[in-house]
Design a protein around this motif. Structure first.
Motif: not given
Length: 554
Positions: A488-511
């Motif tokens: 948002d600071r740099y005016g870039l549109p990103v996907s909440t869905t992709h970032i959060l679901s990918s984060g859950v996947a990464g956390a699952s692997v780390a756990n």
């Protein structure tokens, strides 16, 4: 009764006696009868506020809308707000999944809480993302947004994005609203180029901006995955509380500190989602308003008269800087508009003829605004033409600022002058009225309270093979919020869905938990399909709507 969590595709046999089994959340809480009336009252109140604001704004500038034009504007605004509503229940489910599945908040409380902070995120947003989306659109359609082609463009891209969002929501896939909207914009741009001729099939869209936006969409999920994975590993190294890394054993809320952390991360993701995703509809709504009521919305008439001398001075200084590098090239205003429009379409601004055109347009803009006294006093008849000239000069000036050839021509002082001029132009043309922010915020916030269960179940149960732990939820949401706010600071549109679901996947692997292949495969498939499907849908809708407009004589 609460249900036992069972990952998709695994055995549903009863657990051994005395075994500790994670308990799934209740997603079927009955709503109080008054909640429906409150929801309806807020919805109607928001729509009424939008209609009243349009009436007041147009009346203040003496632009009375005929009943037919007002009805058309209302339909366009409803479709744009419909996109934000669907965006709300499609995307924000990601923010509440972690607090629901860790029993930090009951589902009804979580969605209302998230909706409120989505509202705040939209209202307090900068507007930078809104106009980064608009720059993806074809130049000729932006300049003639009030034409049949301009309205066909807006309707086509919004309807295509809504249809694809609804389709993926129906099957429970956490698809990206941002991805769908950008695909729709590209489809309209390419269709416009094919239908109206041109070379290469790409001059209908700003490919440099496309790659910038697509790069943000492509890399942000990787950041979410890797960041959440590393964050959870660091937490495990330095925070030895085992409770953080184990699934809840019952339906009781987590310990106070952990619960506060999870609610805070949910709040941050909700606010970040509103601040980024809410802006995507704002820019399109502004195009609709400019097309239907240009006198009221094409220029920022709230800029005070006291700011006029500074604007005129900046415009004349920029005109002199451009003229110094035009090699004596001069042009009348029609020729200047043509050469600058061509430069903006091809994204090639380092040309003495272009500098001559920019000098002529900048000098004319300065003279006209000085003559009127302020943007608020620009006559109705002159508004569309002045706005288009300011748009052309602003976006071409931005091209000059990043062009390596131009940077070697202009001195550092001249570049500073051009950037100052660009800021003045942005203030006069790229603004978002408060009522637009509030209405979009209401649409997004109310959308969080409808249809959220499908996506919540996917994020909470069908990504990892084990129940979501407190640490997994916190690390995924912290990374999601940080990534979105940075974008948002740099005016870039990103996907909440992709970032959060990918984060859950990464956390699952780390756990130490595995990933459910079928869900990951379907999510990747939806990500890959979104762009071409949205492009195809919007292109076909654009072609069909142009045909309908032509048949009706528009």
């Amino acid at each position: 009764m609460a249900t036992t969590f069972t990952p998709l595709g695994e055995s549903t046999a009863p657990p051994p006696e005395h075994a500790h089994v994670p308990v799934g959340p209740r997603l079927d809480h009955a709503l109080h009868p008054s909640s429906r009336w409150i929801f309806l009252a807020v919805l109607l109140g928001g729509l009424g506020y939008a209609g009243f604001s349009v009436f007041v704004d147009t009346a203040q500038v003496g632009e009375s809308l005929a009943l037919g034009a007002f009805a058309f504007l209302a339909l366009a605004l409803l479709i744009a707000l419909g996109f934000e509503f669907v965006n709300g229940f499609h995307d924000t489910a990601n923010a509440v999944a972690t607090v629901i599945y860790t029993h930090s908040l009951p589902a009804p409380v979580a969605v209302v809480w998230s909706g409120f902070f989505n509202f705040l995120g939209v209202v307090l947003s900068s507007g930078a993302v809104a106009y980064s989306i608009i720059t993806l659109l074809p130049v000729d359609l932006i300049l003639h947004v009030g034409s049949a082609g301009g309205f066909a463009m807006i309707f086509a891209l919004l309807l295509a994005a809504i249809l694809w969002n609804l389709a993926t929501w129906f099957v429970g896939l956490p698809n990206s609203s941002s991805h769908a909207l950008i695909g729709s914009i590209l489809g309209v741009g390419l269709a416009n180029q094919i239908l109206h001729g041109g070379t290469g099939g790409t001059s209908g869209v700003d490919m440099a901006q496309v790659w910038k936006v697509l790069s943000a969409l492509a890399f942000s999920p990787l950041i979410g995955f890797g960041g959440a994975l590393l964050l959870l590993l660091v937490m495990k190294r330095f925070v030895r509380d085992k409770t953080l890394y184990e699934a809840p054993k019952n339906a009781a809320p987590p310990p106070k500190g952990i619960r506060a952390l999870l609610i805070a991360t949910c709040t941050a993701v909700s606010f970040a989602h509103g601040s980024n995703d809410g802006q995507k509809g704002m820019g399109l709504i502004m195009l609709i308003l400019i097309g239907c009521a240009p006198t009221a919305y094409a220029l920022n008439r709230t800029v005070p008269e006291s700011a006029t001398p500074a604007f005129v001075q900046a415009a004349r200084a920029a005109s002199s800087a451009y003229a110094a590098h035009a090699n004596g090239a001069t042009a009348d205003l029609p020729a200047a508009r043509a050469v600058v429009t061509q430069a903006l379409t091809t994204k090639r601004a380092d040309d003495p003829a272009v500098y001559g055109g920019l000098a002529a347009l900048s000098n004319d803009v300065a003279s006209r605004i000085a003559g009127y006294g302020s943007l608020g006093k620009v006559p109705a008849a002159a508004t569309p033409n002045l706005r288009n000239d300011m748009y052309l000069v602003l976006d071409t000036t931005k091209l000059v600022a990043v062009d390596k050839g131009a940077q070697s021509r202009f001195t550092a002082q001249e570049m500073t002058v051009l950037k100052s001029y660009g800021s003045q132009l942005e203030r006069g043309t790229r603004y978002i009225p408060l009522w637009v922010k509030v209405t979009v915020a209401l649409a997004l916030g109310l959308g969080t309270m409808v249809g959220w269960k499908r996506i919540v179940v996917t994020v909470g149960e069908r990504i990892g093979k084990t129940h979501l732990t407190y640490g997994m939820g916190a690390s995924a949401e912290l990374m999601a919020a940080a990534t979105i706010l940075l974008a948002d600071r740099y005016g870039l549109p990103v996907s909440t869905t992709h970032i959060l679901s990918s984060g859950v996947a990464g956390a699952s692997v780390a756990n130490g938990a595995g990933l459910q292949r079928r869900t990951i495969r379907n999510m990747v498939l939806a990500w890959v399909m979104t762009l071409p499907v949205a492009m195809l849908l919007s292109g076909l809708l654009y072609w069909a709507l142009l045909g309908i407009a032509g048949a009706l004589g528009y």
